[in-house]
Write an enzyme that holds these catalytic residues in place. Structure first.
Site, short mmCIF file in Angstrom:
data_model
loop_
_atom_site.label_atom_id
_atom_site.label_comp_id
_atom_site.label_asym_id
_atom_site.label_seq_id
_atom_site.Cartn_x
_atom_site.Cartn_y
_atom_site.Cartn_z
N HIS A 152 0.84 -1.20 0.00
CA HIS A 152 0.00 0.00 0.00
C HIS A 152 0.86 1.24 0.00
O HIS A 152 1.98 1.25 0.54
CB HIS A 152 -0.97 0.00 1.19
N ASP A 195 -0.71 4.50 0.66
CA ASP A 195 -1.26 5.53 1.52
C ASP A 195 -0.54 5.50 2.86
O ASP A 195 0.06 4.49 3.23
CB ASP A 195 -2.76 5.33 1.72
N GLU A 211 -5.13 1.19 2.58
CA GLU A 211 -4.92 0.09 3.54
C GLU A 211 -4.98 0.60 4.98
O GLU A 211 -5.40 -0.13 5.88
CB GLU A 211 -3.59 -0.60 3.28
#
Length: 390
Positions: free
Chosen positions: A82, A84, A145
């Site tokens: 991920h 983010d 996530e």
């Protein structure tokens, strides 16, 4: 085949990713989210020889998936990371990407842009070394996530609809290059007690919802003690629970008409949403039996299953063999406490395992990743891909 990463290029790619603000807007209102990091990641994937598709599980929240196509007829492997991050409050220069003593500092370096960089570099190694694989390699850089895992959930749903295909997944959350075969799940539950508002002087009229929630909290404390006394999972220990948020009352001179408690119940493999909800339901029914006037209700508002595989499962065995070749030792077999997207892929029937780099500071004021471990991770991923997809 023995692969060797260019450490300067790996550092340059990681610096580019860390310097791009990708704080999750579900955690920090107004944060930029994944749009900019998607563009940066797409560029690096294409430079590594991947074709790239963009998916948006929600408008403006993109995931990008790079593909290194095989010759056909083999299994497809997804490398998952991920991009983010959580917020940056309290951090000094969160996007500077400072390099010192073999570590790269900055928000997301450890959790988990170092791993994403390793995934991209693993695909580049396979291309540059001319490795001919029967199956495809996917590098999935996923959104969200850190909150609801919209990105990986979307990819799993696309697989179920036949829009995307992958047979196994290596989720590259940080593990210090150990082989993670289990992690906890969690259930978020909201409990509400209701009273009756009245002026603070009118004790005959008021019913205090806050005090009634105190009974619930007392009983939950006993349940927590019982959970922690259980034998638990061999790698993860016992299940756990905590009272995370309590809110009640409207003013200092008013009996509270409502009190809301949010609890987090961390689960271990073999526990289910139904088993957790059964515990809460029985606890509250016991309280109602003691006092029929108790007005209490509850609901589950979010749930994620725990994850478990075995070291002998096909992709775990491939990663273990690859780590042995790269590190000249067997990786330790471990369980991890945090929840990861591997639970989503495994639950969808995708053979999954977790391995990632070394570092520290996930969600903390000082975050760093060890650059050498990112390089070794890229080599392990390339070796495992050659093994699994060849």
């Amino acid at each position: 085949m023995t692969f060797s990463v260019d450490p300067h290029r790996l550092t340059a790619v990681l610096l580019d990713l860390v310097s791009t603000d990708s704080v999750n807007p579900a955690l920090v209102p107004g944060a930029p989210g994944e749009a900019a990091i998607a563009r940066v990641t797409t560029r690096h994937m294409r430079e590594a020889g991947l074709t790239v598709d963009r998916y948006e599980p929600e408008p403006g929240r993109p995931s990008v998936v790079g593909r290194l196509p095989g010759t056909g007829g083999g299994s497809t492997l997804m490398l998952n990371a991920h991009y983010d991050t959580v917020g940056v409050e309290g951090m000094a220069d969160p996007f500077a990407g400072r390099v010192e003593d073999g570590r790269l500092y900055g928000r997301g370096a450890y959790d988990m842009k170092g791993a994403l960089t390793a995934c991209i570099e693993a695909a580049r190694l396979l291309r540059d070394y001319g490795t001919r694989l029967a199956g495809d390699i996917l590098v999935a850089a996923v959104a969200d996530e850190e909150y609801a895992s919209l990105g990986t959930a979307d990819l799993v749903a696309r697989r179920a609809r036949g829009e995307l295909d992958f047979d196994a997944a290596i989720v590259t959350e940080p593990t210090s290059l150990d082989l993670c075969v289990a992690h906890r799940g969690f259930t978020w539950i909201e409990i509400t007690t209701r009273g009756r508002a009245a002026h603070g002087s009118r004790y005959r009229d008021g019913v205090d919802a806050n005090l009634r929630m105190g009974r619930v909290l007392h009983r939950l404390e006993g349940l927590i003690e019982e959970l922690l006394a259980r034998p638990g999972h061999r790698l993860l220990g016992p299940p756990s629970m905590h009272a995370a948020l309590v809110e009640g009352g409207t003013g200092i001179s008013t009996y509270s008409p409502r009190c809301t408690l949010r609890i987090e119940r961390r689960t271990v493999p073999s526990e289910t949403q139904a088993s957790v909800e059964g515990e809460i339901s029985r606890l509250l029914e016991d309280l109602r039996a003691e006092d029929p006037s108790l007005d209490v209700e509850w609901k589950t508002f979010f749930h994620r299953e725990p994850f478990e595989t075995t070291p002998e499962a096909p992709i775990a065995a491939c990663v273990s063999r690859a780590a042995r070749r790269v590190l000249d030792r067997d990786p330790a077999v471990i369980g991890e406490s945090p929840w990861m997207d591997s639970a989503l892929t495994q639950a969808a029937g995708v053979d999954s395992v977790v391995i990632g780099p070394h570092g520290a500071g996930a969600h903390a004021d000082v975050e760093w990743v060890d650059l050498d471990s990112c390089a070794r991770l890229a080599e392990i991923l390339a070796e495992a891909a050659a093994d699994y997809c060849g």
